[in-house]
Write an enzyme that holds these catalytic residues in place. Structure first.
Site, PDB file in Angstrom:
ATOM      1  N   LYS A 114      -6.908  25.053  92.027  1.00 26.88           N
ATOM      2  CA  LYS A 114      -7.662  25.736  90.962  1.00 26.88           C
ATOM      3  C   LYS A 114      -7.197  25.241  89.606  1.00 26.88           C
ATOM      4  O   LYS A 114      -6.059  24.779  89.439  1.00 26.88           O
ATOM      5  CB  LYS A 114      -7.521  27.259  91.038  1.00 26.88           C
ATOM      6  CG  LYS A 114      -6.112  27.822  90.802  1.00 26.88           C
ATOM      7  CD  LYS A 114      -5.746  28.106  89.356  1.00 26.88           C
ATOM      8  CE  LYS A 114      -4.258  28.373  89.218  1.00 26.88           C
ATOM      9  NZ  LYS A 114      -3.669  28.286  87.939  1.00 26.88           N
ATOM     10  N   ASP A 125      -2.903  34.504  92.373  1.00 26.78           N
ATOM     11  CA  ASP A 125      -3.949  33.484  92.507  1.00 26.78           C
ATOM     12  C   ASP A 125      -4.525  33.394  93.922  1.00 26.78           C
ATOM     13  O   ASP A 125      -5.488  32.657  94.150  1.00 26.78           O
ATOM     14  CB  ASP A 125      -3.379  32.095  92.146  1.00 26.78           C
ATOM     15  CG  ASP A 125      -3.072  31.960  90.665  1.00 26.78           C
ATOM     16  OD1 ASP A 125      -3.647  32.721  89.858  1.00 26.78           O
ATOM     17  OD2 ASP A 125      -2.256  31.086  90.322  1.00 26.78           O
TER      18      ASP A 125
HETATM   19  O1  C5P Z   1       1.595  36.638  91.386  1.00 24.80           O
HETATM   20  P1  C5P Z   1       2.507  35.462  91.468  1.00 24.80           P
HETATM   21  O2  C5P Z   1       3.601  35.655  92.474  1.00 24.80           O
HETATM   22  O3  C5P Z   1       1.803  34.163  91.624  1.00 24.80           O
HETATM   23  O4  C5P Z   1       3.216  35.386  90.054  1.00 24.80           O
HETATM   24  C1  C5P Z   1       4.346  34.599  89.838  1.00 24.80           C
HETATM   25  C2  C5P Z   1       5.009  35.032  88.548  1.00 24.80           C
HETATM   26  O5  C5P Z   1       4.174  34.692  87.437  1.00 24.80           O
HETATM   27  C3  C5P Z   1       5.241  36.522  88.416  1.00 24.80           C
HETATM   28  O6  C5P Z   1       6.451  36.904  89.012  1.00 24.80           O
HETATM   29  C4  C5P Z   1       5.249  36.701  86.918  1.00 24.80           C
HETATM   30  O7  C5P Z   1       6.498  36.310  86.385  1.00 24.80           O
HETATM   31  C5  C5P Z   1       4.233  35.688  86.437  1.00 24.80           C
HETATM   32  N1  C5P Z   1       2.887  36.277  86.267  1.00 24.80           N
HETATM   33  C6  C5P Z   1       2.687  37.137  85.203  1.00 24.80           C
HETATM   34  N2  C5P Z   1       1.453  37.700  85.037  1.00 24.80           N
HETATM   35  C7  C5P Z   1       0.425  37.400  85.855  1.00 24.80           C
HETATM   36  C8  C5P Z   1       0.615  36.504  86.940  1.00 24.80           C
HETATM   37  C9  C5P Z   1       1.871  35.957  87.118  1.00 24.80           C
HETATM   38  O8  C5P Z   1       3.612  37.418  84.423  1.00 24.80           O
HETATM   39  N3  C5P Z   1      -0.768  37.961  85.650  1.00 24.80           N
END
Ligand code: C5P
Length: 313
Positions: free
Chosen positions: A21, A148
């Site tokens: 993506k 994602d």
């Molecule tokens: O959701 P995911 O595990 O992919 O997110 C990885 C990290 O990215 C989270 O732990 C956070 O630090 C950051 N993040 C964020 N806000 C979001 C998505 C991700 O701060 N909306």
């Protein structure tokens, strides 16, 4: 006498393809109490993809092939393993499966490769185990795995809100042509969000921009109109952590791309081009410029994680 037991459909391996993506627009709002940031984002799924093969096994195991495979964990921290466990728990069964991941998406590149692996695992196990879960149920499990992952299931072009997990399909007319400049060294997503918080500390509260104009340009299918509207709030943080990306971005536009931005949390830089021909020219020039470790062309939008039938393999 030996009885021959016909192989059930369940015992046959299942192959799944899941896309990378790019965020055409990434507006990052306030840090929430749960540690995530409130997002307004427009995702597009690209023709660069992961291939996942799921085979029944005694226990949950993972193998990884492809570019930079050694950088991907094969233990329980792998998002695909977590996806298998989450789905098994939901269906009250053992996660007895071997997951073979063929990496086509750069590792830690800001292109959601890990999320694609998780989404592909869910779609493949849904078929292998005949779970009969609805798309909405799969999407709920996906959201628990990562922000994602629901988009990797969804594919196409979509507006994401919340953590990025609430999706609404948006119209994107025609095919967009992209060039990707890939760095060998990844960037950690939490670290890039942390750097954005640091850059913003003491300043005024972030103003969340509105992607309305960009959505209109997408619906019109006009890459020239779309180019100046590409936007990523995480870009200053990624550039602060990896200043050499400025040179990469400049090289892409110098080579004739309409615009270039850092993809998600980076470090991959993506360039929008006017045509397939232009993308090939930009890719050739970027390859020779010494500003990245690999260059790929891709088109979007493409569909989300889906089972690949034998003829497609
Ligand atoms: O959701 P995911 O595990 O992919 O997110 C990885 C990290 O990215 C989270 O732990 C956070 O630090 C950051 N993040 C964020 N806000 C979001 C998505 C991700 O701060 N909306």
């Amino acid at each position: 006498m030996l009885s021959v037991v016909p192989a059930s459909a369940e015992s046959r391996p299942v192959s799944v393809q899941a896309p990378a993506k790019v965020n055409l627009f990434l507006g990052v709002g306030d840090l929430r109490v749960d540690g995530y940031h409130e997002l307004t984002t427009v995702f597009q799924a690209l023709s660069l993809s992961e291939r996942i093969r799921l085979s029944p096994a005694e226990t949950l195991t993972i193998s990884v092939r492809g570019d930079n495979a050694a950088a991907v964990p094969t233990d329980d921290s792998n998002l695909a393993a977590r996806a298998a466990r989450a789905l098994a728990e939901r269906c009250d069964r053992d996660p007895a499966v071997h997951i073979d991941i063929d990496k086509g998406i750069p590792v830690a590149g800001g292109l959601a490769g890990g999320s694609a692996d998780a989404a592909a695992t869910m779609v493949g196990l849904d078929r292998l185990w005949e779970t009969e879960l609805s798309r909405a149920e799969l999407s709920d499990i996906a959201a628990e795995l990562g922000s994602d992952v629901p988009f990797s299931l969804h594919g196409g072009t979509a507006l994401g809100t919340g953590r990025g997990e609430n999706l609404m399909s948006v119209l994107s007319r025609g095919e967009l042509h992209w060039v990707l400049a890939i760095s060998r060294e990844g960037l950690s997503t939490p670290a890039v969000y942390g750097e954005l918080d640091r850059l913003r500390a003491g300043g005024s509260a972030p103003t969340v921009r509105d992607p309305a104009e960009l959505l209109q340009a997408l619906a019109a299918g006009d890459p020239h109109r779309l180019a100046p509207l590409l936007h990523n709030d995480l870009q200053p943080a990624a550039l602060s952590m990896r200043p050499t990306l400025r040179r990469t971005l400049r090289a892409g536009t110098d080579a004739g791309a309409l615009a270039g931005i850092v993809s998600g949390s980076g470090p991959t830089c993506v360039f929008l081009c006017a045509s397939a021909r232009s993308a090939v020219d930009v890719a050739a020039e970027l390859s020779g410029a010494g500003v990245c470790s690999a260059v790929r062309t891709a088109t979007g939008p493409v569909s989300g994680a889906h089972v690949v039938e034998e003829a497609e393999q």
